[in-house]
Enzyme design. Structure first.
Site, PDB file in Angstrom:
ATOM      1  N   LYS A 180       0.568  -1.529  -0.106  1.00  0.00           N
ATOM      2  CA  LYS A 180      -0.101   0.364  -0.127  1.00  0.00           C
ATOM      3  C   LYS A 180       0.507   1.318  -0.372  1.00  0.00           C
ATOM      4  CE  LYS A 180      -4.391  -1.904   1.905  1.00  0.00           C
ATOM      5  NZ  LYS A 180      -4.609  -2.630   2.396  1.00  0.00           N
ATOM      6  N   SER A 201       1.635  -9.908  -1.338  1.00  0.00           N
ATOM      7  CA  SER A 201       0.787  -8.120  -1.012  1.00  0.00           C
ATOM      8  C   SER A 201       1.721  -8.065   0.159  1.00  0.00           C
ATOM      9  CB  SER A 201      -0.849  -8.692  -1.007  1.00  0.00           C
ATOM     10  OG  SER A 201      -1.767  -9.085  -0.311  1.00  0.00           O
ATOM     11  N   GLU A 253     -10.118   7.290   3.701  1.00  0.00           N
ATOM     12  CA  GLU A 253     -10.832   6.704   4.502  1.00  0.00           C
ATOM     13  C   GLU A 253      -9.959   5.293   4.504  1.00  0.00           C
ATOM     14  OE1 GLU A 253     -11.740   6.602   0.952  1.00  0.00           O
ATOM     15  OE2 GLU A 253     -11.329   4.801   0.308  1.00  0.00           O
TER      16      GLU A 253
HETATM   17  C1  LIG Z   1      -4.591  -3.939   1.352  1.00  0.00           C
HETATM   18  C2  LIG Z   1      -4.698  -5.137   1.537  1.00  0.00           C
HETATM   19  C3  LIG Z   1      -4.641  -5.730   0.016  1.00  0.00           C
HETATM   20  C4  LIG Z   1      -6.268  -5.910  -0.986  1.00  0.00           C
HETATM   21  O1  LIG Z   1      -6.291  -4.839  -1.079  1.00  0.00           O
HETATM   22  P1  LIG Z   1      -5.527  -4.103  -2.757  1.00  0.00           P
HETATM   23  O2  LIG Z   1      -5.874  -2.601  -3.356  1.00  0.00           O
HETATM   24  O3  LIG Z   1      -6.209  -5.512  -3.643  1.00  0.00           O
HETATM   25  O4  LIG Z   1      -4.462  -4.792  -3.535  1.00  0.00           O
HETATM   26  C5  LIG Z   1      -3.930  -6.989   0.114  1.00  0.00           C
HETATM   27  N1  LIG Z   1      -3.348  -7.697   0.696  1.00  0.00           N
HETATM   28  C6  LIG Z   1      -2.896  -6.830   1.535  1.00  0.00           C
HETATM   29  C7  LIG Z   1      -1.523  -7.347   2.664  1.00  0.00           C
HETATM   30  C8  LIG Z   1      -3.752  -5.776   2.234  1.00  0.00           C
HETATM   31  O5  LIG Z   1      -2.643  -4.857   3.249  1.00  0.00           O
END
Ligand SMILES: *Cc1c(COP(=O)(O)O)cnc(C)c1O
Length: 394
Positions: A90, A378, A112
């Protein structure tokens, strides 16, 4: 050739655009007119790249997961977004947007947040830049996500509870939009995924596209080719997936696999599997697929992972689904939790539960021993420790 990127008006095929109240028009239009030009300025690129390198810790490794690959008799690489500062992808976006805000002459940031992850990533970059930060969060979410609320406060942000409606994410979004309408001159609204009115989905995808840019050169180095056979990512709103897919969207030899949260099961009424259950509609200023009742009320989504608990997907993903360019797979809480624990045992990596959904596809779908599959990891699992503890009774 059709393109899977946004066109000039922010459409991905039938999806996207900017469906906004008239009072929001000046703010969105200012951004729309300037975002590409600003992103192309050498001084912008330089500062963005420097912060991604020295502050975020990029490039993140592309790691060949040997034991995981052996188990599934294929070749699995993990793109280690979990190693970014703040523990997920993020921050790539919030760094980009805080620099954008500065170029636009804004001195106040609003955002938000649902689970608080985007709020923390926003508060982080506001502290970095010494810019005022106001985060709207549903009153219920504030109770559920105390550690992230504490983080935001430590980072200097003001957290304002949204008291209306179900007191969750969509109510926080309404409050943020109201704030932006009332403060059009000095305030920039940092949206946290590839959602919202044009130009947000395209802008956020471009900031996150550093992920696939790095995958290309790293895979070239390791395998002698830039393109994997498949790239896999979980989809909440879709920003980490957009970043991982971005440079492969128009490369037909690369299979794109998007993984959604099936929650307790697609047919249980407790899921967030938008592609399976969603219908065309407008959410957050964008025409896309979303989960709704027959009369068009947005349904409350559910997933064990807070980051996938979103009733829509960004317009890029709606288009990848509708055109068949992307393969969409939904994974239950149970399968995701198992896959998360498996990665711990096989590779010594504790993944975010969102990312565990992407990892769970290897139980659902086979790949050949020659395939090269890149999974976007992610985020890291520290934030999910309590969920893991409760689930596995650790
Ligand atoms: C917020 C988050 C997501 C989901 O958000 P996307 O906008 O779909 O990427 C996925 N993995 C992690 C670790 C997150 O913090």
């Amino acid at each position: 050739m059709i393109s899977y990127q946004a066109d000039e008006k922010g459409y991905y095929g039938d999806f996207g655009g900017a469906y906004i109240p008239e009072m929001l028009y000046p703010n969105v239009e200012e951004l729309r007119q300037q975002y590409i030009q600003i992103m192309n300025e050498p001084s912008f690129r330089e500062e963005f790249d420097q912060l991604l390198r020295d502050y975020v810790g990029r490039p993140t490794p592309l790691y060949y997961a040997k034991r995981l690959s052996e188990k599934y008799t294929t070749n699995i690489y993990l793109k280690r977004e979990d190693l970014n500062h703040t523990g997920a992808h993020k921050v790539n976006n919030t760094i980009g947007q805080i620099l954008m805000a500065k170029k636009l002459g804004k001195n106040r940031i609003i955002a938000e947040t649902g689970a608080g992850q985007h709020g923390v990533a926003t508060a982080t970059v506001c502290a970095l830049m010494g810019i005022e930060c106001v985060v709207y969060m549903g009153a219920i979410d504030i109770q559920r996500q105390a550690p992230n609320v504490a983080r935001m406060k430590m980072l200097g942000a003001t957290v304002i509870p949204a008291m209306s409606g179900s007191r969750t994410l969509k109510d926080a979004t309404n409050e943020a939009i109201r704030d932006w309408i009332n403060n059009p001159v000095d305030t920039h609204y940092i949206i946290g995924s590839v959602v919202g009115p044009h130009p947000y989905p395209d802008m956020v995808a471009r900031f996150q596209s550093v992920i696939s840019e790095e995958i290309k050169s790293q895979l070239q180095e390791k395998e002698g080719r830039e393109n994997p056979d498949y790239v896999v990512a979980c989809v909440g709103g879709g920003s980490n997936a957009a970043g991982a897919f971005y440079h492969y969207l128009n490369q037909p030899d690369v299979g794109i696999i998007a993984v959604e949260a099936a929650g307790k099961g697609i047919d249980t009424g407790e899921s967030a599997a938008t592609s399976a259950l969603g219908k065309e509609g407008i959410i957050h200023g964008s025409k896309t697929l979303l989960m709704q009742t027959p009369d068009g009320q947005i349904t409350e989504p559910y997933s064990i992972s807070a980051g996938l608990d979103y009733p829509g997907v960004g317009p890029m993903h709606a288009n990848l689904f509708r055109t068949g360019r992307g393969e969409f797979i939904s994974i239950t809480d149970e399968d995701a939790m198992k896959a998360g624990l498996e990665l711990c045992k096989l590779e010594g990596i504790i993944p975010a539960i969102e990312s565990s959904h992407a990892l769970a596809i290897f139980e659902k779908r086979t790949f050949t021993p020659e395939d090269i599959v890149v999974v976007n990891l992610s985020g890291r699992g520290d934030k999910d420790l309590n969920t893991y503890i409760d689930y596995f009774q650790l």
